[in-house]
Design a protein around this motif. Structure first.
Motif, PDB file in Angstrom:
ATOM      1  N   TRP A 286      54.240 -38.210 104.181  1.00 41.15           N
ATOM      2  CA  TRP A 286      53.743 -39.566 104.385  1.00 41.15           C
ATOM      3  C   TRP A 286      52.232 -39.528 104.596  1.00 41.15           C
ATOM      4  O   TRP A 286      51.741 -38.834 105.462  1.00 41.15           O
ATOM      5  CB  TRP A 286      54.428 -40.208 105.591  1.00 41.15           C
ATOM      6  N   CYS A 287      51.528 -40.318 103.796  1.00 42.94           N
ATOM      7  CA  CYS A 287      50.065 -40.359 103.840  1.00 42.94           C
ATOM      8  C   CYS A 287      49.610 -41.811 103.858  1.00 42.94           C
ATOM      9  O   CYS A 287      50.204 -42.655 103.169  1.00 42.94           O
ATOM     10  CB  CYS A 287      49.490 -39.625 102.627  1.00 42.94           C
ATOM     11  N   ASP A 288      48.566 -42.128 104.647  1.00 38.86           N
ATOM     12  CA  ASP A 288      48.112 -43.519 104.754  1.00 38.86           C
ATOM     13  C   ASP A 288      46.914 -43.817 103.862  1.00 38.86           C
ATOM     14  O   ASP A 288      46.189 -44.780 104.108  1.00 38.86           O
ATOM     15  CB  ASP A 288      47.787 -43.873 106.201  1.00 38.86           C
ATOM     16  N   ASN A 289      46.705 -43.007 102.823  1.00 36.19           N
ATOM     17  CA  ASN A 289      45.617 -43.243 101.867  1.00 36.19           C
ATOM     18  C   ASN A 289      46.208 -43.377 100.477  1.00 36.19           C
ATOM     19  O   ASN A 289      46.766 -42.419  99.934  1.00 36.19           O
ATOM     20  CB  ASN A 289      44.613 -42.085 101.917  1.00 36.19           C
ATOM     21  N   LEU A 290      46.086 -44.579  99.885  1.00 31.88           N
ATOM     22  CA  LEU A 290      46.695 -44.829  98.575  1.00 31.88           C
ATOM     23  C   LEU A 290      46.100 -43.940  97.497  1.00 31.88           C
ATOM     24  O   LEU A 290      46.805 -43.463  96.605  1.00 31.88           O
ATOM     25  CB  LEU A 290      46.519 -46.307  98.193  1.00 31.88           C
TER      26      LEU A 290
END
Length: 315
Positions: free
Chosen positions: A184-188
């Motif tokens: 899970w990463c919060d940078n598109l």
């Protein structure tokens, strides 16, 4: 922890809710040099052992370690703040609940150019086996990232490497994850970069070895999805957090949330209109992982020893 506080004469100090200030960054400024650097180094070294069961202190200790060579009065004040936070959270530790379903999911994050000294980014990750935190890290990246996407991609590469190692160890122990691990990463931009070759023409300055993540995604050994910043549990490893976010992240990584809370977090990730998976995932993943976890009767386990490298597999 009690002995550590006693050694520095802070066993009766006033507790604080957070280990570091969110408004006053730690820098190597022109503050007066600390008159006893040996005491500073000794105390920071002791805190490194405390990280075995207190992963929430990883960022603070990592930051303080960067000034071991020449600590100042400001650094000593920051160190004492960490001790005051420990005073108020002496009962906090890792809690583990047994599970026969080794589902791996990892949160990866990076604080782009967060260090005001050299503008390097700090990356961090948290690897969960079911609802349990089993591996974590907080470290400054070795090179300066030219964009937030590059910084997040480097953090993803570190997380993917750790997940690969955890997978290998689980197989040796006879545990075979039923699903592909999800990062899970919060940078598109970083999530799209893992699977969309169109973006690569714009990112040739990214080191070749960080395309390790894309290879894993292409061969369907991992999935990389987007998660909102509010639900990013790895935030605690990359930057100081305000009290409200600190409590949210700390409860999650220390196993203080019930199974229903974990399912709510996963459901929120999938239902958020801003959270679009960059790679195809199972639509019922959140429901299935919750069903698997609740098949067993869980009893809390307290971890009293571990590995200073941020992984419980060294026990």
């Amino acid at each position: 922890m009690v002995e550590l506080l006693r050694n520095v004469g802070m066993e009766t100090c006033k507790p604080l809710s957070t280990p570091m200030s969110t408004t006053a960054p730690v820098t190597s400024n022109d503050s007066k040099p600390f008159d006893d650097p040996t005491a500073y180094r000794s105390l920071v070294g002791s805190l490194m052992y405390l990280l075995i069961t207190r992963p929430d202190l990883s960022y603070a200790v990592n930051r303080l370690c960067q000034f071991m060579h020449s600590p100042t009065e400001e650094h000593w004040v920051t160190l004492k703040r960490v001790m005051r936070h420990i005073q108020g959270t002496r009962e906090l530790g890792l809690r583990f609940t047994p599970t026969t379903t080794p589902v791996l999911h990892t949160f990866s994050d990076s604080d782009w150019a967060g260090c005001s000294v050299d503008r390097k980014s700090t990356g961090g990750y948290a690897v969960f086996l079911g609802p349990n935190l089993v591996s974590w890290a907080s470290r400054k990246q070795r090179t300066v990232a030219r964009s937030s996407t590059e910084a997040e991609y480097k953090a993803l590469a570190d997380a993917a490497t750790e997940v690969t190692w955890v997978q290998s160890l689980l197989r040796e122990l006879g545990l075979h994850p039923p699903t592909v691990p999800v990062l899970w990463c919060d940078n598109l931009g970083a999530t799209y970069l893992c699977s969309n070759p169109v973006f690569h023409a714009r990112t040739k300055h990214v080191e070749v070895d960080y395309h390790f993540v894309r290879d894993k995604v292409t061969t369907v050994q991992m999935k990389v999805n987007f998660v909102s910043t509010h639900d990013q549990l790895a935030d605690v490893f990359t930057k100081p957090l305000p009290t409200q976010l600190k409590v949210y992240c700390f409860d999650s990584i220390h196993g203080n949330k019930e199974l229903t809370d974990i399912k709510n977090i996963i459901d929120k990730i999938f239902s958020n209109s801003y959270c679009r998976p960059a790679v195809t995932v199972y639509s019922s993943w959140s429901t299935r992982i919750y069903a698997k976890l609740t098949q067993q009767i869980y009893q809390p386990l307290n971890l009293t020893s571990g590995c200073s490298q941020g992984s419980i597999f060294c026990l």
